[in-house]
Scaffold this active site. Structure first.
Site, PDB file in Angstrom:
ATOM      1  N   HIS A  47       9.926  24.693  35.871  1.00 28.64           N
ATOM      2  CA  HIS A  47      10.785  24.353  37.004  1.00 28.64           C
ATOM      3  C   HIS A  47      10.030  23.758  38.200  1.00 28.64           C
ATOM      4  O   HIS A  47      10.661  23.404  39.203  1.00 28.64           O
ATOM      5  CB  HIS A  47      11.530  25.603  37.485  1.00 28.64           C
ATOM      6  CG  HIS A  47      10.599  26.602  38.081  1.00 28.64           C
ATOM      7  ND1 HIS A  47       9.810  27.424  37.307  1.00 28.64           N
ATOM      8  CD2 HIS A  47      10.286  26.861  39.373  1.00 28.64           C
ATOM      9  CE1 HIS A  47       9.062  28.170  38.108  1.00 28.64           C
ATOM     10  NE2 HIS A  47       9.334  27.843  39.359  1.00 28.64           N
ATOM     11  N   HIS A 104       9.703  20.897  43.146  1.00 24.46           N
ATOM     12  CA  HIS A 104      10.386  22.114  42.685  1.00 24.46           C
ATOM     13  C   HIS A 104      11.779  21.711  42.221  1.00 24.46           C
ATOM     14  O   HIS A 104      12.586  21.225  43.015  1.00 24.46           O
ATOM     15  CB  HIS A 104      10.470  23.134  43.821  1.00 24.46           C
ATOM     16  CG  HIS A 104      10.704  24.522  43.347  1.00 24.46           C
ATOM     17  ND1 HIS A 104      11.938  24.976  42.933  1.00 24.46           N
ATOM     18  CD2 HIS A 104       9.851  25.562  43.199  1.00 24.46           C
ATOM     19  CE1 HIS A 104      11.840  26.234  42.565  1.00 24.46           C
ATOM     20  NE2 HIS A 104      10.579  26.611  42.716  1.00 24.46           N
TER      21      HIS A 104
END
Length: 157
Positions: free
Chosen positions: A60, A75
């Site tokens: 992620h 992110h």
């Protein structure tokens, strides 16, 4: 030497202050900008925002550092660490050398949103004072990650 940071995903630019996570919104990680990715249900390709080395990698999130050791954190969504990597396909490894625009991860921002999480993608320049960062794409601007070489988001001076 200036460093230009390209859009890692296609979508619409959002001010970092509007990211629904105080760690990003208040600049605790560092200065930057966010992208609200396209939610058309198709898999989204995430590209390297700069050329350099993949210094940190999670399904992620990742950090790419350039030759001058400046790092850019990307992110993918907010609270997506809770997914344990589900829904993310990683195409590189920590330590790999990448060029800006190289495909690093595939994910579905629509699936993240459907799961009740924000799909916003913070792009943070690490260990850089905010006054050394120029925004090249204002909030509300549409950006493309896969256009060669990709839409410039930020410049570090």
């Amino acid at each position: 030497m200036a460093l230009t940071v390209l859009a890692p995903v296609s979508g619409t630019v959002v001010a970092m202050a509007d990211v629904p996570d105080p760690v990003f919104a208040e600049g605790m990680v560092g200065p930057g900008i966010a992208v609200d990715p396209i939610l058309d249900g198709a898999p989204s390709i995430v590209v390297a925002p700069i050329s350099g080395v993949v210094a940190a990698l999670h399904p992620h999130a990742f950090v790419v550092t350039d030759a001058g050791r400046r790092g850019v954190l990307v992110h993918l969504g907010i609270d997506t660490v809770q997914l344990g990597g589900e829904g993310f396909s990683v195409h590189v490894s920590t330590g790999d050398t990448v060029r800006a625009g190289d495909h690093l991860i595939t994910w579905s921002p629509a699936d993240v949103a459907a799961g009740g999480r924000s799909p916003l993608v913070p792009v943070v320049v690490l260990e850089t004072p905010p006054d050394r960062l120029d925004t090249l794409a204002a909030p509300g601007t549409r950006v493309a990650a896969e256009a060669a070489p990709g839409t410039p988001l930020l410049r570090v001076t």
